[in-house]
Scaffold this motif. Structure first.
Motif, PDB file in Angstrom:
ATOM      1  N   THR A  11       1.144  -1.167   0.225  1.00 42.56           N
ATOM      2  CA  THR A  11       0.065   0.245  -0.322  1.00 42.56           C
ATOM      3  C   THR A  11       0.572   1.005   0.158  1.00 42.56           C
ATOM      4  OG1 THR A  11      -0.475  -0.110   2.542  1.00 42.56           O
ATOM      5  CG2 THR A  11      -2.022  -1.121   1.021  1.00 42.56           C
ATOM      6  N   GLY A  12       2.203   1.216   0.112  1.00 40.48           N
ATOM      7  CA  GLY A  12       2.859   2.038  -0.057  1.00 40.48           C
ATOM      8  C   GLY A  12       3.396   2.986  -1.286  1.00 40.48           C
ATOM      9  N   GLN A  13       4.232   4.020  -1.478  1.00 46.30           N
ATOM     10  CA  GLN A  13       4.605   4.522  -2.391  1.00 46.30           C
ATOM     11  C   GLN A  13       5.339   2.804  -3.960  1.00 46.30           C
ATOM     12  OE1 GLN A  13       6.983   7.656  -3.853  1.00 46.30           O
ATOM     13  NE2 GLN A  13       8.877   6.691  -3.627  1.00 46.30           N
ATOM     14  N   ASP A  14       6.112   2.317  -3.632  1.00 44.03           N
ATOM     15  CA  ASP A  14       7.046   1.302  -3.773  1.00 44.03           C
ATOM     16  C   ASP A  14       6.509   0.674  -4.536  1.00 44.03           C
ATOM     17  OD1 ASP A  14       8.900   3.469  -3.717  1.00 44.03           O
ATOM     18  OD2 ASP A  14       9.791   2.067  -2.782  1.00 44.03           O
ATOM     19  N   ARG A  36      -5.996  -1.617   9.090  1.00 44.47           N
ATOM     20  CA  ARG A  36      -5.362  -0.285  10.013  1.00 44.47           C
ATOM     21  C   ARG A  36      -7.264  -0.060  10.307  1.00 44.47           C
ATOM     22  NH1 ARG A  36      -0.151  -0.930  10.043  1.00 44.47           N
ATOM     23  NH2 ARG A  36       0.813  -0.277   8.658  1.00 44.47           N
ATOM     24  N   ASP A  59       0.933  -8.522   9.334  1.00 44.91           N
ATOM     25  CA  ASP A  59       1.739  -7.299   9.730  1.00 44.91           C
ATOM     26  C   ASP A  59       3.669  -7.968   9.772  1.00 44.91           C
ATOM     27  OD1 ASP A  59       1.442  -4.207  11.616  1.00 44.91           O
ATOM     28  OD2 ASP A  59       3.530  -5.611  11.784  1.00 44.91           O
ATOM     29  N   LEU A  60       4.283  -6.912   9.740  1.00 49.78           N
ATOM     30  CA  LEU A  60       5.527  -7.467   9.780  1.00 49.78           C
ATOM     31  C   LEU A  60       6.037  -8.021  10.790  1.00 49.78           C
ATOM     32  CD1 LEU A  60       7.702  -4.830   6.793  1.00 49.78           C
ATOM     33  CD2 LEU A  60       7.055  -7.364   7.090  1.00 49.78           C
ATOM     34  N   LEU A  81       9.561  -4.157   1.050  1.00 48.85           N
ATOM     35  CA  LEU A  81       9.249  -2.854   0.926  1.00 48.85           C
ATOM     36  C   LEU A  81       8.642  -2.415   2.354  1.00 48.85           C
ATOM     37  CD1 LEU A  81       8.025  -2.599  -2.610  1.00 48.85           C
ATOM     38  CD2 LEU A  81      10.015  -2.931  -0.989  1.00 48.85           C
ATOM     39  N   SER A  85       8.584   4.118   7.441  1.00 46.85           N
ATOM     40  CA  SER A  85       9.514   4.738   6.539  1.00 46.85           C
ATOM     41  C   SER A  85       9.546   6.020   6.951  1.00 46.85           C
ATOM     42  CB  SER A  85       9.467   4.088   5.377  1.00 46.85           C
ATOM     43  OG  SER A  85       8.600   5.158   4.448  1.00 46.85           O
ATOM     44  N   TYR A 151      15.898   4.765  12.409  1.00 49.17           N
ATOM     45  CA  TYR A 151      15.611   4.448  11.760  1.00 49.17           C
ATOM     46  C   TYR A 151      16.327   3.586  10.241  1.00 49.17           C
ATOM     47  CZ  TYR A 151      13.979   4.384   6.360  1.00 49.17           C
ATOM     48  OH  TYR A 151      13.861   3.351   4.768  1.00 49.17           O
ATOM     49  N   LYS A 155      17.354   0.020   9.330  1.00 44.27           N
ATOM     50  CA  LYS A 155      17.285  -0.670   8.227  1.00 44.27           C
ATOM     51  C   LYS A 155      18.661  -1.088   8.140  1.00 44.27           C
ATOM     52  CE  LYS A 155      14.123   0.115   5.043  1.00 44.27           C
ATOM     53  NZ  LYS A 155      13.321  -0.522   4.109  1.00 44.27           N
ATOM     54  N   HIS A 181      13.222   8.193  -3.572  1.00 42.45           N
ATOM     55  CA  HIS A 181      12.847   8.204  -4.684  1.00 42.45           C
ATOM     56  C   HIS A 181      11.427   8.690  -4.704  1.00 42.45           C
ATOM     57  CE1 HIS A 181      13.374   4.356  -3.109  1.00 42.45           C
ATOM     58  NE2 HIS A 181      11.935   3.851  -2.975  1.00 42.45           N
TER      59      HIS A 181
END
Ligand code: NDP
Ligand code: GDR
Length: 321
Positions: A11-14, A36, A59-60, A81, A85, A151, A155, A181
Motif C-alpha cells: 500500500t506504500g509508494q514503492d 488499519r 503485519d511484519l 518493502l 519509513s 530508522y 534498516k 525516490h
C-alpha cells in the motif's frame, strides 16, 4: 506458468508501483495488508490495479501471520518493502521502528527460510544507512555505514540480516540500497511531496506559506517508477547481490523548492518559512549515490530528471487540489 510475487508494503509508494510493474510483466501479485482503522489502498486505486492483486492480511511484526502467508501463496519472489519509513518519526517511535523496519525483515526472512527457501528475496535497504559519512561525498556499495537515525539503524539490521541469510542459509537475498525516490504517490510528510502539495495549494489560494526545516541538506532524488524496475532486475540475476540505486546527482532542498515554485511562476523565497520544529536531532547532510554497478550489471539507469519529477508531482497536486 506465470511467476508469483509477494510484496510487503504494497500500500506504500514503492509497493504500488512495483505491483503495477510486475503485473505488466505477467506476474501473479500478492500483497501483505496491515490492518488499519481506515482504508490504505488509495495508491492501488490511483494506479487502477486494486482488483488485479490479492491482498493477504498480516503485519511484519507478526511472525505467525507471515508464515501463514508465505505458506499459502508460495511466492517465487518476495519483496520486503514494508517499514515505518519516515525518518523523523523514528526518533519519536524508535521501538516501533526497530520492530517493523528491523525485526520485521527478519520475521519475513524466517518465514521464507522455513517454508519457501527457494524464493528469491529483495530487501529495501536505504542510503540512510550511510548517514554521516562526510568523507565519502559519493556513496557506493563499498562505502562504510554510519546511520544517523533509529530508522537508519533498524534498516542496517535488516540489511545485514539479509546478507547473513544469504551467507548462512543460501537464501537468494538481494539488497537494493536505494537513494531517495519520489512520485505523485509519495507520502505527504516527505519533503518533496510536502513542497509540491504546498505549491499547488499556494497557487490556488488555499495556503499562505510553507514551513520547512533544514533546506541546505542535499539529496539524490529519483523517480519511484524507475527505481522499482531495478528491484525486479536484481532478482533476475544469476547470483544474489547488493546494489546502489541512485541518479548520481545531488541537489539541496532549497534548489528543489526553486524548481517546484518556479514551475507555477512563483519565487520560493516569498513563501518558505524556516521552522526549527522540522529540524532533526541528527541530520544526514549529503547523499549522492554512485549507480555505476547497477548500470554495469543490471543495465539500469535513472530515466527521469529531477526537473521532470518535480514538475510531474506539482502537476498531479494541482489536479488534486
Ligand atoms: P511508504 O512509507 O510509502 O510505504 C511503507 C509501507 O509499509 C506501507 O504499505 C505501510 O502500510 C507498510 N507497513 C508499515 N508498517 C508495517 C507493518 N508493521 N507491517 C506491514 N506493513 C507495514 O514507503 P516507500 O514506498 O517510500 O518505501 C518502500 C520501502 O523502501 C520502505 O521499506 C522504505 O523504508 C524503503 N526505502 C524508501 C526510499 C524512498 O526514497 N522512498 C529509499 C530507500 C528505501 P500502511 O500503508 O498500512 O501504512
Ligand atoms: P529522508 O526524506 O529523511 O531523506 O528519508 P525526507 O523527504 O523526509 O527528508 C529529506 C531531507 O529534507 C529535510 N527537510 C525536511 N524533511 C521533511 N520531511 N519535512 C520538512 O519540513 C523538511 N525540511 C527539511 C530533512 O531534514 C531531510 O534532510 C527518505 C525516506 O523515504 C526513507 O524511508 C528513505 O530510506 C530515505 O529517503 C532514503
Amino acid at each position: 506458468m506465470s511467476k508469483t510475487a509477494l510484496i510487503s508494503g504494497i500500500t506504500g509508494q514503492d509497493g504500488a508501483y512495483l505491483a503495477q510493474h510486475l503485473l505488466s510483466l505477467g506476474y501473479e501479485v500478492h500483497g501483505i495488508l496491515a490492518r488499519r482503522s481506515s482504508p490504505t489502498t488509495w495508491r492501488l486505486e490511483y494506479l487502477n490495479i486494486l482488483d488485479k492483486i490479492t491482498l493477504e492480511e498480516g503485519d511484519l511484526t507478526d511472525a505467525s501471520a507471515l508464515l501463514r502467508i508465505v505458506l499459502n501463496c508460495k511466492p517465487d519472489e518476495v519483496y520486503n518493502l514494508g517499514a515505518q519509513s519516515f525518518v523523523a518519526t523514528s526518533w519519536a517511535q524508535p521501538l516501533l521502528t526497530a520492530q517493523a523496519t528491523g525485526l520485521g525483515a527478519m520475521n519475513i526472512l524466517e518465514a521464507v527460510r522455513q517454508v519457501r527457501p527457494e524464493a528469491k528475496f529483495y530487501q529495501a535497504s536505504t542510503s540512510e544507512m550511510f548517514g554521516g559519512m562526510k568523507e565519502f561525498p559519493v556513496q557506493s556499495e563499498t562505502t562504510p555505514f554510519h546511520p544517523r537515525s533509529p530508522y537508519g539503524v533498524a534498516k542496517l539490521f535488516a540489511h545485514w540480516t539479509t546478507i547473513n541469510y544469504r551467507e548462512s542459509f543460501n537464501i537468494f537475498g538481494c539488497c537494493g540500497i536505494l537513494f531517495n525516490h519520489e512520485s505523485p504517490l509519495r507520502g505527504i510528510e516527505f519533503v518533496t511531496r510536502k513542497v509540491t502539495d504546498a505549491v499547488a495549494r499556494i497557487k490556488k489560494g488555499k495556503q499562505k506559506d510553507l514551513h520547512l526545516g533544514n533546506i541546505d541538506v542535499k539529496r539524490d532524488w529519483g523517480f519511484a517508477g524507475d527505481y522499482v524496475k531495478a528491484m525486479h532486475l536484481m532478482l533476475q540475476q544469476p547470483e544474489p547481490d547488493t546494489y546502489v540505486i541512485a541518479t548520481g546527482r545531488t541537489t539541496t532542498v532549497r534548489d528543489m523548492c526553486k524548481i517546484a515554485f518556479g514551475h507555477v511562476g512563483l519565487n520560493y523565497e516569498d513563501y518558505v518559512v524556516i521552522d526549527p520544529k522540522f529540524y532533526r536531532p541528527a541530520e544526514v547532510e549529503l547523499l549522492r549515490g554512485d549507480p555505476s554497478k547497477a548500470y554495469k550489471k543490471l543495465g539500469w539507469k535513472a530515466e527521469t530528471s529531477l526537473e521532470e519529477l518535480i514538475c510531474m508531482m506539482v502537476d498531479a497536486d494541482l489536479k488534486r487540489v
